[in-house]
Design an enzyme around this catalytic site. Structure first.
Site, mmCIF file in Angstrom:
data_model
loop_
_atom_site.group_PDB
_atom_site.id
_atom_site.type_symbol
_atom_site.label_atom_id
_atom_site.label_comp_id
_atom_site.label_asym_id
_atom_site.label_seq_id
_atom_site.Cartn_x
_atom_site.Cartn_y
_atom_site.Cartn_z
ATOM 1 N N ASP A 46 -47.144 -21.768 -24.005
ATOM 2 C CA ASP A 46 -45.782 -21.636 -23.475
ATOM 3 C C ASP A 46 -45.789 -20.753 -22.234
ATOM 4 O O ASP A 46 -45.990 -19.545 -22.319
ATOM 5 C CB ASP A 46 -44.852 -21.021 -24.532
ATOM 6 C CG ASP A 46 -43.421 -20.931 -24.024
ATOM 7 O OD1 ASP A 46 -42.692 -21.933 -24.134
ATOM 8 O OD2 ASP A 46 -43.036 -19.880 -23.462
ATOM 9 N N TYR A 51 -43.019 -16.748 -14.924
ATOM 10 C CA TYR A 51 -44.142 -15.926 -15.399
ATOM 11 C C TYR A 51 -45.250 -15.824 -14.329
ATOM 12 O O TYR A 51 -46.161 -15.010 -14.467
ATOM 13 C CB TYR A 51 -44.749 -16.474 -16.702
ATOM 14 C CG TYR A 51 -43.803 -16.632 -17.872
ATOM 15 C CD1 TYR A 51 -42.521 -16.086 -17.848
ATOM 16 C CD2 TYR A 51 -44.191 -17.328 -19.017
ATOM 17 C CE1 TYR A 51 -41.653 -16.254 -18.918
ATOM 18 C CE2 TYR A 51 -43.330 -17.489 -20.092
ATOM 19 C CZ TYR A 51 -42.061 -16.961 -20.036
ATOM 20 O OH TYR A 51 -41.207 -17.132 -21.104
ATOM 21 N N LYS A 76 -40.952 -24.084 -17.679
ATOM 22 C CA LYS A 76 -39.479 -23.996 -17.628
ATOM 23 C C LYS A 76 -38.993 -23.858 -16.192
ATOM 24 O O LYS A 76 -39.664 -23.235 -15.369
ATOM 25 C CB LYS A 76 -38.997 -22.768 -18.430
ATOM 26 C CG LYS A 76 -39.710 -22.584 -19.769
ATOM 27 C CD LYS A 76 -39.176 -21.416 -20.587
ATOM 28 C CE LYS A 76 -40.065 -21.137 -21.792
ATOM 29 N NZ LYS A 76 -41.185 -20.211 -21.544
ATOM 30 N N HIS A 109 -34.595 -22.878 -18.541
ATOM 31 C CA HIS A 109 -34.926 -21.554 -19.070
ATOM 32 C C HIS A 109 -33.696 -20.809 -19.607
ATOM 33 O O HIS A 109 -33.748 -20.208 -20.665
ATOM 34 C CB HIS A 109 -35.625 -20.740 -17.969
ATOM 35 C CG HIS A 109 -36.553 -19.691 -18.479
ATOM 36 N ND1 HIS A 109 -37.748 -19.377 -17.859
ATOM 37 C CD2 HIS A 109 -36.466 -18.863 -19.548
ATOM 38 C CE1 HIS A 109 -38.352 -18.403 -18.534
ATOM 39 N NE2 HIS A 109 -37.590 -18.065 -19.554
HETATM 40 P P1 NAD Z 1 -43.656 -11.327 -29.055
HETATM 41 O O1 NAD Z 1 -42.603 -11.068 -30.063
HETATM 42 O O2 NAD Z 1 -44.518 -12.520 -29.178
HETATM 43 O O3 NAD Z 1 -44.514 -9.995 -28.998
HETATM 44 C C1 NAD Z 1 -45.677 -9.895 -28.226
HETATM 45 C C2 NAD Z 1 -46.197 -8.458 -28.278
HETATM 46 O O4 NAD Z 1 -46.327 -8.040 -29.638
HETATM 47 C C3 NAD Z 1 -47.599 -8.343 -27.675
HETATM 48 O O5 NAD Z 1 -47.513 -8.073 -26.297
HETATM 49 C C4 NAD Z 1 -48.207 -7.228 -28.460
HETATM 50 O O6 NAD Z 1 -47.824 -5.990 -27.898
HETATM 51 C C5 NAD Z 1 -47.560 -7.360 -29.813
HETATM 52 N N1 NAD Z 1 -48.385 -8.143 -30.784
HETATM 53 C C6 NAD Z 1 -48.633 -9.470 -30.785
HETATM 54 N N2 NAD Z 1 -49.367 -9.815 -31.859
HETATM 55 C C7 NAD Z 1 -49.588 -8.687 -32.546
HETATM 56 C C8 NAD Z 1 -50.267 -8.394 -33.752
HETATM 57 N N3 NAD Z 1 -50.858 -9.359 -34.451
HETATM 58 N N4 NAD Z 1 -50.280 -7.113 -34.179
HETATM 59 C C9 NAD Z 1 -49.679 -6.127 -33.481
HETATM 60 N N5 NAD Z 1 -49.003 -6.337 -32.339
HETATM 61 C C10 NAD Z 1 -48.961 -7.606 -31.875
HETATM 62 O O7 NAD Z 1 -42.922 -11.275 -27.618
HETATM 63 P P2 NAD Z 1 -42.762 -12.150 -26.329
HETATM 64 O O8 NAD Z 1 -43.977 -12.151 -25.498
HETATM 65 O O9 NAD Z 1 -41.495 -11.687 -25.713
HETATM 66 O O10 NAD Z 1 -42.459 -13.639 -26.862
HETATM 67 C C11 NAD Z 1 -43.458 -14.604 -27.044
HETATM 68 C C12 NAD Z 1 -43.382 -15.688 -25.983
HETATM 69 O O11 NAD Z 1 -42.084 -16.269 -25.959
HETATM 70 C C13 NAD Z 1 -43.557 -15.183 -24.556
HETATM 71 O O12 NAD Z 1 -44.896 -14.879 -24.239
HETATM 72 C C14 NAD Z 1 -42.989 -16.335 -23.784
HETATM 73 O O13 NAD Z 1 -43.934 -17.402 -23.728
HETATM 74 C C15 NAD Z 1 -41.798 -16.716 -24.646
HETATM 75 N N6 NAD Z 1 -40.528 -16.108 -24.169
HETATM 76 C C16 NAD Z 1 -39.533 -16.936 -23.752
HETATM 77 C C17 NAD Z 1 -38.331 -16.419 -23.306
HETATM 78 C C18 NAD Z 1 -37.227 -17.346 -22.882
HETATM 79 O O14 NAD Z 1 -36.239 -16.887 -22.302
HETATM 80 N N7 NAD Z 1 -37.330 -18.629 -23.137
HETATM 81 C C19 NAD Z 1 -38.130 -15.025 -23.249
HETATM 82 C C20 NAD Z 1 -39.164 -14.188 -23.677
HETATM 83 C C21 NAD Z 1 -40.342 -14.740 -24.146
#
Ligand code: NAD
Length: 272
Positions: A46, A51, A76, A109
């Site tokens: 994704d 990004y 997106k 998005h």
């Molecule tokens: P997430 O909830 O996936 O959290 C990621 C963070 O959690 C990592 O950077 C790390 O610090 C921690 N983490 C991950 N795995 C872990 C583990 N096993 N143990 C401990 N800590 C851990 O947050 P995110 O990145 O905001 O969301 C995931 C994806 O969603 C993004 O990378 C992106 O692709 C998407 N996203 C989309 C939108 C949108 O508006 N459509 C907005 C935000 C994110």
């Protein structure tokens, strides 16, 4: 298994688990992260134009030893590229950066007020031309979807939302199910903010799993596609090891009871 897929409303199959790459730096970081994820069994990535790592994502998918048709690439259109012509141009720019013939899933998005319906027409055009295998939206509340559906020819395949135990969106989820729209979770792990929650911790101990694994398993059992982000190899693997255990009804009920309609990030009604 990790290769399980949901069938979208047009028959396209999308992996239940994908890798989010928001804030993975273009170049070596995103390339190595995707290689690690693919070797752990991930097939879905994704990304988004905003990004600024689509070139690295493209490089990675050329470097991994997996046929293109097994991979599922989402990107997106950003908020400043709404409108029919702009969205088509933005799509072409993303497609070129990724270096692919066809994008698997293209999402709006955010629902930019007054513009997203016209943007949707562009996505429908791209879909009819076969330049994208499925089209969908992100950050659409029920009223945004209702506005879109009034004019849409094609029902969105996916709605990607901030979704986690504190923001379970029961009404939106029911609405999406009724319309055939697959719900997908962004920030499924709340970027690590609820790993110390006593409910999550106790269920993690009961199953001998990590808090992250419990939350991601809860997504799957709620039939929500999930895309946790990590650039750390051990965590990438940990987040994928969620297909070998099951939460029971009591566990599910306890996690469901945590919902308090709390968002950590942008609100769809005010963000764009
Ligand atoms: P997430 O909830 O996936 O959290 C990621 C963070 O959690 C990592 O950077 C790390 O610090 C921690 N983490 C991950 N795995 C872990 C583990 N096993 N143990 C401990 N800590 C851990 O947050 P995110 O990145 O905001 O969301 C995931 C994806 O969603 C993004 O990378 C992106 O692709 C998407 N996203 C989309 C939108 C949108 O508006 N459509 C907005 C935000 C994110």
């Amino acid at each position: 298994s990790i290769h399980e897929r949901t069938t979208l409303n047009n028959g396209v199959k999308m992996p239940w688990l994908g890798l989010g790459v928001y804030k993975a730096e273009d170049g070596r970081e995103v390339i190595n992260t995707i290689k690690e994820a693919v070797s752990a069994g991930y097939r879905s990535i994704d990304t988004a134009a905003i990004y600024e790592n689509e070139e690295g994502v493209g490089e990675a998918i050329r470097q991994v030893n997996v046929p293109r048709e097994e991979l599922f690439i989402t990107t997106k259109v950003w908020n400043d590229r709404h409108g029919y012509d702009e969205a088509i141009k933005a799509f072409e720019e993303s497609r070129e950066k990724l270096g692919v013939d066809v994008i698997d899933l293209y999402l709006i998005h955010w629902p930019v007020t007054g513009k997203f319906t016209e943007t949707w027409k562009a996505l429908e055009h791209l879909y009819k031309e076969g330049r994208v295998r499925a089209i969908g939206v992100s950050n659409f509340n029920i009223h945004h979807l209702e506005t879109l559906l009034e004019e849409a020819e094609i029902v969105p395949a996916v709605n990607q939302m901030e979704y986690h135990p504190l923001l379970a969106l029961p009404e939106l989820h029911a609405f999406c199910k009724e319309k055939g729209i697959q719900l997908e979770a962004w920030s499924p792990l709340t970027r690590g903010r609820i790993f110390d929650d006593p409910i999550i911790r106790s269920i993690a101990e009961k199953h001998g799993k990590s808090p992250a694994q419990i939350i991601l398993r809860w997504d799957l059992q709620n039939e929500v596609v999930t895309i946790p982000k990590s650039v750390t190899p051990s965590r990438i693997r940990e987040n994928a090891a969620i297909f070998d255990f099951e939460l029971d009804q009591e566990d599910m009920d306890k996690i469901n009871s945590m919902n308090k309609n709390h968002r950590f990030s942008g609100d769809p009604d005010t963000f764009a």
